[in-house]
Design a protein around this motif. Structure first.
Motif, PDB file in Angstrom:
ATOM      1  N   PHE A  78      -1.262  -4.890  -4.752  1.00  0.00           N
ATOM      2  CA  PHE A  78      -1.229  -3.502  -4.320  1.00  0.00           C
ATOM      3  C   PHE A  78      -2.652  -3.045  -4.079  1.00  0.00           C
ATOM      4  CE2 PHE A  78      -1.541   1.060  -5.319  1.00  0.00           C
ATOM      5  CZ  PHE A  78      -0.709   1.550  -4.325  1.00  0.00           C
ATOM      6  N   GLU A  79      -2.933  -2.567  -2.849  1.00  0.00           N
ATOM      7  CA  GLU A  79      -4.274  -2.137  -2.478  1.00  0.00           C
ATOM      8  C   GLU A  79      -4.244  -0.663  -2.057  1.00  0.00           C
ATOM      9  OE1 GLU A  79      -6.036  -4.733   0.414  1.00  0.00           O
ATOM     10  OE2 GLU A  79      -5.182  -6.519  -0.513  1.00  0.00           O
ATOM     11  N   THR A  80      -5.015   0.151  -2.740  1.00  0.00           N
ATOM     12  CA  THR A  80      -5.029   1.583  -2.444  1.00  0.00           C
ATOM     13  C   THR A  80      -5.655   1.889  -1.083  1.00  0.00           C
ATOM     14  OG1 THR A  80      -7.059   1.655  -3.761  1.00  0.00           O
ATOM     15  CG2 THR A  80      -5.027   2.391  -4.833  1.00  0.00           C
ATOM     16  N   GLY A  81      -6.453   0.972  -0.548  1.00  0.00           N
ATOM     17  CA  GLY A  81      -7.086   1.193   0.746  1.00  0.00           C
ATOM     18  C   GLY A  81      -6.343   0.594   1.913  1.00  0.00           C
ATOM     19  N   GLY A  94       0.829  -1.200   0.000  1.00  0.00           N
ATOM     20  CA  GLY A  94       0.000   0.000   0.000  1.00  0.00           C
ATOM     21  C   GLY A  94       0.862   1.247   0.000  1.00  0.00           C
ATOM     22  N   ASP A  95       0.219   2.417  -0.061  1.00  0.00           N
ATOM     23  CA  ASP A  95       0.966   3.678  -0.082  1.00  0.00           C
ATOM     24  C   ASP A  95       0.089   4.811   0.444  1.00  0.00           C
ATOM     25  OD1 ASP A  95       2.519   5.890  -0.562  1.00  0.00           O
ATOM     26  OD2 ASP A  95       3.006   5.374  -2.634  1.00  0.00           O
ATOM     27  N   PHE A 115     -11.476   4.928  -5.397  1.00  0.00           N
ATOM     28  CA  PHE A 115     -10.020   4.844  -5.243  1.00  0.00           C
ATOM     29  C   PHE A 115      -9.631   3.771  -4.242  1.00  0.00           C
ATOM     30  CE2 PHE A 115      -6.242   6.052  -2.821  1.00  0.00           C
ATOM     31  CZ  PHE A 115      -5.296   6.201  -3.824  1.00  0.00           C
ATOM     32  N   LEU A 116     -10.300   3.761  -3.095  1.00  0.00           N
ATOM     33  CA  LEU A 116      -9.934   2.836  -2.024  1.00  0.00           C
ATOM     34  C   LEU A 116     -10.324   1.391  -2.314  1.00  0.00           C
ATOM     35  CD1 LEU A 116     -10.845   4.971   1.121  1.00  0.00           C
ATOM     36  CD2 LEU A 116      -8.612   4.638   0.063  1.00  0.00           C
ATOM     37  N   ALA A 131      -0.754  -1.260 -11.585  1.00  0.00           N
ATOM     38  CA  ALA A 131      -1.169  -0.192 -10.668  1.00  0.00           C
ATOM     39  C   ALA A 131      -1.025   1.202 -11.273  1.00  0.00           C
ATOM     40  CB  ALA A 131      -0.376  -0.286  -9.367  1.00  0.00           C
ATOM     41  N   ALA A 132       0.133   1.521 -11.839  1.00  0.00           N
ATOM     42  CA  ALA A 132       0.368   2.870 -12.354  1.00  0.00           C
ATOM     43  C   ALA A 132      -0.625   3.215 -13.462  1.00  0.00           C
ATOM     44  CB  ALA A 132       1.799   3.000 -12.853  1.00  0.00           C
ATOM     45  N   ARG A 133      -0.837   2.296 -14.380  1.00  0.00           N
ATOM     46  CA  ARG A 133      -1.772   2.552 -15.488  1.00  0.00           C
ATOM     47  C   ARG A 133      -3.188   2.815 -14.975  1.00  0.00           C
ATOM     48  NH1 ARG A 133      -5.410  -0.552 -17.415  1.00  0.00           N
ATOM     49  NH2 ARG A 133      -4.519  -2.407 -16.442  1.00  0.00           N
TER      50      ARG A 133
END
Length: 336
Positions: free
Chosen positions: A267-270, A102-103, A216-217, A226-228
């Protein structure tokens, strides 16, 4: 604070058993015994966190980990720490495990890019790491911090007060009503939450913003995608997230160069982990529902402990009892 074992010494000073070893290691760095500038420290020892009876979790556990202070290249330091953690797990005898990434900095950048009141920005950032409460913010728009007997009129009046005056008022109300703050929160923490709510009532979070944040989350992606996907989301929302997405992309490249198989990672945005001090990249390693290792970036923690300015820092920790359970678990079954 609700997970701490807190007590007072004979002089009346409040103390607690250490909930993890990151903060003591930060203090060793700050007192100069480990030098200043760039430093890599490791540790192993007991830590203590309150667990509800019947949870199956231990109140005391052995934590082994490492901290990297002062690294000038944050992405490279993040990659180094994740690679160190995965190699440590394999050195312990565990070959197969899941990697969750995550980030928090990416979420902060999203919030900064939105056209919302400043009070909402700070509130969303502050509670991102608390997923259950954060969801209530988006769905219900507010959460009461004091009993309803306090009244909505006080809430309206609070919105016109400065922080110091508001804290005095809240303290007086609590004392008059003989209310003890719940969950170990101080009067200043309750006041801050109450002022946030007052600001929110004057400036509600727009529905379209809440929907965008929720979208988003909800993203769960392979690192290579992820970036795309994030660029597509930013373009659709007409916001700029170029810098944090580029940093994310570079971090993944550096992780890959260190031999970590990102094909098995998510990769999880939340995802933000359950410690408040993280500020950027975070990760966890698990077998089934057994999270035996984790870590991330915490650039603001050392300043809160006395450093004159922010110190770049990233760390990792392995709970040895959980690693042992993961190693012993039959292949394909979750270890607890």
């Amino acid at each position: 604070r609700r997970r701490l074992f807190v007590f007072n010494d004979p002089a009346g000073q409040e103390l607690c058993l250490r909930p993890d070893l990151t903060i003591p290691t930060c203090r060793i760095y700050l007192d100069g015994s480990a030098g200043r500038g760039e430093a890599r420290l490791c540790y192993s020892g007991a830590a203590f966190r309150y667990e509800a009876k019947g949870s199956g979790e231990a109140n005391e556990f052995i934590q082994t980990g490492a901290e990297f202070f002062g690294g000038k290249d944050a992405d490279a330091a993040d990659a180094e720490m994740l690679a160190l953690t995965t190699s440590a797990a394999r050195a312990g005898g565990l070959e197969a495990f899941a990697i969750r990434l995550g980030d928090l900095a990416l979420f902060d950048a999203l919030v900064d890019a939105l056209d919302i009141p400043a009070g909402w920005r700070s509130r969303l950032k502050r509670h991102f790491w608390r997923p259950a409460y954060f969801k209530k913010l988006l769905v219900q728009k507010s959460v009461e911090d004091l009993p309803t007997a306090v009244g909505t009129s006080l809430l309206a009046a609070m919105g016109e007060l400065d922080q110091f005056t508001a804290q005095t008022v809240i303290g007086d109300v609590l004392r008059l009503a003989k209310i003890v703050p719940v969950g170990g929160r101080s009067v200043s923490e309750i006041t801050e939450r109450f002022l946030e709510k007052a600001a929110e009532d004057r400036s509600p979070l727009p529905k379209e913003v809440g929907k965008l944040i929720d979208t988003f989350l909800s993203l769960s992606l392979k690192p290579k995608d992820a970036a795309r996907r994030l660029r597509e989301l930013a373009k659709g929302a007409k916001i700029k997230l170029d810098a944090p997405i580029a940093a994310l992309e570079r971090r993944f490249e550096l992780i890959d160069k260190r031999g970590v198989d990102l094909g098995k990672a998510t990769f999880e945005t939340g995802f933000g982990r359950k410690l408040e001090y993280y500020t950027g990249f975070v990760f966890e390693l698990s077998v089934g529902d057994n999270v035996f290792a984790g870590g991330g970036r915490y650039d603001g923690l050392l300043q809160s402990l006395g450093a004159k300015s922010r110190v770049p820092a990233v760390g990792c920790a392995i709970t040895l009892e959980r690693l042992t359970a993961a190693i012993a678990a039959p292949k394909g079954r979750a270890a607890k």
